[in-house]
Design a protein around this motif. Structure first.
Motif, PDB file in Angstrom:
ATOM      1  N   SER A  65     -13.193  30.862 -40.868  1.00 22.50           N
ATOM      2  CA  SER A  65     -12.491  31.579 -39.809  1.00 22.50           C
ATOM      3  C   SER A  65     -12.756  30.939 -38.446  1.00 22.50           C
ATOM      4  O   SER A  65     -12.175  31.336 -37.450  1.00 22.50           O
ATOM      5  N   THR A 115      -7.559  30.799 -32.192  1.00 15.74           N
ATOM      6  CA  THR A 115      -6.816  31.959 -32.692  1.00 15.74           C
ATOM      7  C   THR A 115      -7.061  33.121 -31.727  1.00 15.74           C
ATOM      8  O   THR A 115      -7.996  33.083 -30.917  1.00 15.74           O
ATOM      9  N   GLU A 120      -8.614  36.814 -38.552  1.00 16.48           N
ATOM     10  CA  GLU A 120      -7.525  35.945 -39.024  1.00 16.48           C
ATOM     11  C   GLU A 120      -8.041  34.534 -39.233  1.00 16.48           C
ATOM     12  O   GLU A 120      -8.976  34.088 -38.584  1.00 16.48           O
TER      13      GLU A 120
END
Ligand code: ADP
Ligand code: MG
Length: 693
Positions: free
Chosen positions: A297, A267, A443
């Motif tokens: 995460s 990410t 995120e």
């Protein structure tokens, strides 16, 4: 060595008036075992006894101190009725009422015909003026012994307020005048008194305004506590910085290999965090960075690339987890991500003993292990690396700052990455870690479906068991979380063992059990059974809160969800919703549910955003308790209240860094006074880290 001037404060509370062995236990529970603990117990409220009306004027409902003469006693005809003492002050008559009283005691306390001063709440009952169980009854000569404004301390059941406040009073009197450790300019600017005066003032509030956190006395005491905290962290940080860091810049050979076989793309947040970490490692100083990322995460892969950077530099990396389960899981994850790169990875836990342990240690010292994963066992003497370059510490809340440091000291200028899944608000990170760099994984990895969270009353358990039966028939894996195991104090809780037994009657061997009192090998076995699919239901206590990673588990049932904290439920729920399949979390509550619990459950239904949940937790519980303070390893402040004193915390941080810039080993006169401050707050371990400590 602690300065002599403090010795009296560190004596046991049992020497105080009224504190015998029984009371000592109660006081210890409330405040602590030492006299100094009582100093830190600040009054919560006041009772104002300055109102001294005549009986006729006395307003019902108010606390009044009245001078009167005892008229006569009315003994109760039956034991259920109260003992009554009729008194008079010339303006009118008042009845002092005692339930379950011993007559001889009352007769001695209030002899007929004698004058007395009584203080307590005045009531009107029928046509009578009454006072039930006066707080104080003394002869006119001792009227001064009744404090006109009485501080009220938090209490435990059965400890009398009088006993406690007498003990606290004695403790406060024993507090010596100590050389000032705060900067004179600061004291003047803030209008703060000396430590001794601040203590005395804080324990003798004259009105309720004196209980406010920002009065000079309270603010000063809070500041002292925060300064001790910030100074401790800064001392440790300075010591870490002293060990000269190294410039570590790998050639990316291993990184590239692993990257190619990675089953997903990083990410953006992971990429940014890695860039920051690489920059830190490449810089000359030693890295100290916090990687904050919610459960799921993807911190582990960031850890891996961090470790690989060291391996590429021909050094070693270590990764420490708080539990054996987690350590084994990290090992498995790292091994599979490493594939056939040839990186040599191993594990060291308390389970390693004897010859095999010795063999591992020899390999480690010879540099034949590149990455070592482990638990507390890593701290032990004899665990020596050939060239430790980077230490990754997972869920460091459960480790102390000192442990973090002692791990880093197994090498030269070791770079440290601390990972936490607890989304602590900024003010709180400062108190745990001091000033360190922070990377946040904000995120979640792409493709994750949000968890469908529902709340349901416990009495629908039958339906839920049926639904679980259907789901497991279709191959689902289910976590079934229970609040406690075998806790005799809370026998009404659905204990995990009992639940395991009932579910077993229906699902047989498909149910496994894991709880905190199992040996770690048993725990691992249970989790492995579940991970491998031999068991489709894992009945668990909160031991699974941290780190357990079974990506294809899609259902979580939490019994008595109303008893868990918000952050804890969030952590638990993080165990599901890790794969591509839709996950469901069922929060079962027992009625009636209080307002706060209701609000917690609603928040969980509405969001999975850890930072929002942390803020909500702070709002619902107050800073003192946020995130389940003790378990989470956040420092417990007794004088400072972070929801009120955040400004003081920032000041203390700046102050601490200035102090150490000028006087890194606290050698100056003020430095010596600051050492006393550290002793006062029992930061002895920090002092050891000073040169000539
Ligand atoms: P954390 O330790 O932060 O709770 P993990 O590192 O255990 O999270 O990651 C949770 C899951 O997400 C793991 O199964 C991991 O393989 C997977 N994962 C990590 N990063 C990504 C990504 N960028 N895309 C997809 N999945 C990822
Ligand atoms: Mg993790």
């Amino acid at each position: 060595m602690r300065p002599d001037i403090l010795n009296n404060l560190f004596k046991s509370i049992t020497g105080l008036p009224g504190i015998g062995p029984r009371n000592a236990k109660l006081v210890e529970k409330l405040a602590g075992p030492k006299i100094i603990d009582l100093l830190w117990l600040l009054p919560r409220e006041i009772i104002d006894r300055r109102y001294a009306p005549t009986i006729m004027e006395a307003t019902p409902g108010k606390i009044a101190t009245i001078t009167l003469r005892v008229d006569h006693h009315v003994k109760p005809p039956t034991k259920r009725q109260p003992y009554r003492v009729i008194c008079n002050d010339g303006s009118g008559q008042i009845t002092l009422v005692f339930f379950h009283a011993r007559p001889d005691y009352i007769e001695k306390l209030l002899p007929a015909g004698e004058p007395r001063v009584v203080s307590g709440r005045v009531e009107h009952y029928r046509d009578e003026v009454q006072m039930t169980h006066p707080d104080h009854v003394v002869g006119p000569g001792e009227a001064d012994s009744i404090r006109r404004v009485e501080p009220v301390y938090p209490l435990t059941a059965t400890l009398s307020p009088k006993t406690l406040s007498r003990a606290v009073g004695t403790a406060v009197e024993a507090a010596p005048e100590i050389s000032e450790w705060l900067d004179t300019a600061l004291l003047e600017r803030e209008g703060w008194p000396s430590w001794q005066t601040a203590l005395r003032t804080a324990h003798a509030p004259e009105d309720s305004a004196a209980l406010e956190p920002h009065t000079p006395a309270r603010a000063r005491l809070a500041y002292d506590e925060l300064l001790a905290n910030q100074l401790t962290l800064a001392i440790l940080r300075t010591r870490q910085k002293r060990a000269k860091g190294r410039r570590l810049k790998g050639d990316a050979s291993l990184t590239r290999k692993v990257f190619k076989t990675l089953p997903f793309a990083l990410t953006e947040a992971q990429t940014t965090a890695l860039r920051e970490i690489r920059e830190d490692m490449a810089a000359p100083g030693a890295m100290l960075r916090l990687l904050q990322g919610d459960v799921g995460s993807g911190k582990t892969v960031v850890a891996l690339f961090t470790l690989l950077n060291a391996v590429e530099c021909s050094g070693q990396g270590v990764m420490m987890a708080p539990t054996e389960i987690l350590a084994r899981q990290h090992l498995a994850t790292l091994q599979s991500l490493l594939g056939d790169t040839g990186v040599r990875i191993d594990i060291l836990t308390g389970r390693d003993k004897g010859k095999s342990r010795q063999a591992k240690l020899e390999k480690l010292a010879a540099g034949e292990i590149d990455i070592l994963v482990g638990t507390h066992a890593l701290f032990q003497a004899g665990v020596d690396f050939k060239d430790l370059m980077v230490a990754v510490i997972d869920e460091q809340h459960r480790f102390g700052v000192h442990q973090r440091l002692s791990l880093a000291e197994k090498g030269q200028g070791v770079d440290v990455l601390v990972m936490t899944a607890t989304p602590i608000p900024r003010t709180l990170t400062l108190t745990v870690y001091g000033d360190l760099e922070v990377s946040r994984l904000t995120e979640k990895p792409a493709g994750r479906l949000p968890v469908d969270t529902r709340t349901m009353p416990l009495d629908r358990l039958h339906e839920i068991v049926d639904a679980v039966a259907r789901a497991t028939r279709d191959g689902a894996k289910v976590y079934w979380v229970c609040p406690l195991v075998e806790d005799s104090e809370v026998s009404d809780l659905a204990a995990a063992e009992a639940r395991h037994a009932t579910l077993k009657t229906r699902f047989g061997d498909k149910v496994a059990l894991v709880h905190g009192r199992m040996k770690s090998a048993e725990k691992d076995a249970a989790i492995a059974e579940f991970a491998e699919g031999n068991a489709s239901i894992l009945v668990a206590t909160t031991v699974i809160e941290v780190g357990v990673d079974v990506p294809d588990a899609t259902i979580m049932v939490v019994e008595h969800a109303e008893r868990f904290g918000l952050a804890q439920l969030h952590q638990l729920r993080g165990r599901i919703g890790r794969g591509e399949k839709q996950s469901t979390c069922l929060l079962l509550f027992a009625q009636p549910v209080g307002d706060t619990a209701r609000s917690r459950l609603r928040t969980l239904r509405e969001t999975e955003d850890g930072f929002r949940i942390a803020e909500e937790d702070l709002r619902l519980r107050g800073a003192g308790e946020v995130l389940g303070t003790r378990q989470s390893g956040l420092p417990v402040f007794r004088l400072a209240d972070l929801s009120a004193h955040a400004d003081l915390l920032a000041m203390a941080r700046d102050d601490a860094s200035l102090i150490l810039d000028k006087d890194p080993d606290l050698q100056s006169e003020r430095g010596t006074a600051l050492r006393t401050l550290l002793y006062l707050f029992e930061r002895d371990a920090a002092i050891v880290n000073l040169r000539s400590g």
